[in-house]
Design an enzyme around this catalytic site. Structure first.
Site, PDB file in Angstrom:
ATOM      1  N   LYS A 173      39.964  28.637 127.725  1.00 61.70           N
ATOM      2  CA  LYS A 173      39.917  28.302 126.268  1.00 61.70           C
ATOM      3  C   LYS A 173      41.481  28.142 126.109  1.00 61.70           C
ATOM      4  O   LYS A 173      41.680  27.101 125.605  1.00 61.70           O
ATOM      5  CB  LYS A 173      39.532  29.680 125.799  1.00 61.70           C
ATOM      6  CG  LYS A 173      39.469  29.323 124.071  1.00 61.70           C
ATOM      7  CD  LYS A 173      40.963  29.792 123.185  1.00 61.70           C
ATOM      8  CE  LYS A 173      40.867  31.365 123.473  1.00 61.70           C
ATOM      9  NZ  LYS A 173      41.970  31.758 122.466  1.00 61.70           N
ATOM     10  N   CYS A 221      30.391  31.334 108.470  1.00 55.60           N
ATOM     11  CA  CYS A 221      29.529  31.923 109.438  1.00 55.60           C
ATOM     12  C   CYS A 221      30.355  32.995 110.241  1.00 55.60           C
ATOM     13  O   CYS A 221      30.651  32.871 111.344  1.00 55.60           O
ATOM     14  CB  CYS A 221      29.083  30.735 110.536  1.00 55.60           C
ATOM     15  SG  CYS A 221      27.767  31.151 111.460  1.00 55.60           S
TER      16      CYS A 221
END
Length: 369
Positions: A255, A330
């Protein structure tokens, strides 16, 4: 007189006979009672060396099976205890380690599982409509990532120094909120410790104090010293420009490596998938394990699955878009499904623990019906 003597002798003989009988009975009882455990021990050893079926069904084999089950249960508990541990930052770093053959086999199996994660290759239904809806919800730019993300680190510095600041900011971002990470970068800059030369000369304790309270701050301070030395020796004060070289740095995982390539070198080789992107893609049903509807189990699995169908022109924008969406709507716990404009297209809408306002809205809807 003779008769009397005969009767007396007969009585004495009977008494002696009964005495002998009782003595024999005691000996037999003691022998039998002491022989029981001996016979059981012999039966156990016989069943272990040469297993034979027992006549009465209650043999040593049953005891052996019980012991075996107990041992297997103990081994299973040990394996479970090893699996149920918290992840460490080093597990996200792709660096070579010297290990035993058994551990190398395990790591090979893990890498095979990660790289084999694929979807059918077809985009999920309504993904364009969902993505556009998320863009509209994110148009206000009020998420922490919009003003304090890693791409903002060292934006006022010259190109070489900014690349190193992006590398440091990406390293510190793991398991850390954007607000905390941004503040740590600001303190390092104020103390003149945002270059490889300065970090290489600084004490590790000083670095720890400046970056606290980022996650794993003690280990990250050590990584910063090592990375600064590598950048000075191998890259003349700059940072690596390839994915493999970035992954070789201590504490840098996929990442971070993809994020650094995006920001520092404008090189797009993959999607930067963090916990927000991983969570939201699974909630939307955008990724799954091959041949099943099961969720992907890690951000790296999600990255590989997402890259199978998402157009490459979306690879850079998808990270800040979904990260900000995950920070504001979210969220990991109690997602605000009632304010989400694409909740009708989300398979996970209102199914997870939602916010109190969401529960209130659902109760009001049920009353109206």
């Amino acid at each position: 007189m003779i008769l009397v003597n005969g009767a007396a002798s007969s009585t004495l003989n009977k008494a002696a006979w009964f005495t002998r009988i009782r003595t024999m009975n005691r000996k037999i009882y003691s022998t039998v009672s002491s022989s029981k455990p001996v016979s059981l021990k012999i039966q156990h050893s016989r069943s272990e060396s040469n297993p034979e079926p027992a006549a009465n069904g209650a043999s040593g084999s049953e005891t052996r099976v019980y012991v075996r089950k107990k041992r297997l249960k103990h081994e299973a508990l040990e394996k479970d205890s090893q699996l149920c541990r918290l992840p460490d930052i080093e597990e996200f770093a792709f660096k070579k380690k010297t290990a035993s053959p058994s551990s190398s086999r395990r790591s090979t199996e893990t890498s095979i599982n990660v790289t084999s994660v694929k979807t059918a290759g077809n985009p999920p239904e309504n993904w364009v409509q969902v993505l556009e809806g998320i863009r509209q919800m994110r148009s206000s730019g009020d998420a922490p990532v919009d003003s304090m993300g890693c791409d903002k680190a060292g934006s006022f510095l010259p190109s070489t120094e900014r690349r190193f600041a992006v590398l440091v900011g990406s390293l510190l971002s793991s398991q850390t909120k954007d607000q905390v990470n941004n503040a740590a970068i600001h303190r390092l800059h104020q103390k003149g410790l945002l270059t490889p030369e300065a970090i290489d000369k600084a004490d590790e304790s000083t670095i720890r104090e400046l970056i606290y309270p980022v996650g794993f701050y003690t280990r990250k301070a050590t990584y910063m010293k090592k990375i600064a030395k590598i950048c000075l020796v191998k890259y003349n004060g700059d940072i690596p420009s390839s994915l493999d070289d970035l992954l070789a740095l201590p504490g840098i995982g996929p990442k971070m490596a993809h994020l650094i390539l995006h920001i520092a070198w404008n090189d797009v080789q993959g999607i930067c998938v963090d916990t927000h992107v991983h969570r939201i893609c699974n909630r939307l049903g955008w990724v799954s394990r091959p041949g099943t509807k099961q969720k992907t189990s890690s951000p790296e699995e999600t990255r590989v699955a997402l890259q199978q169908w998402l157009p490459k022109e979306e690879w850079v924008a998808i990270n800040p878009l979904l990260v900000g969406f995950g920070q504001t709507i979210c969220t990991p716990l109690r997602p605000r499904c009632e304010t989400c404009s694409v909740n009708k297209l989300c398979p996970a809408a209102f199914k997870e623990t939602s916010s109190p306002s969401s529960k209130l809205k659902k109760s009001n809807q049920s009353k109206q019906l």
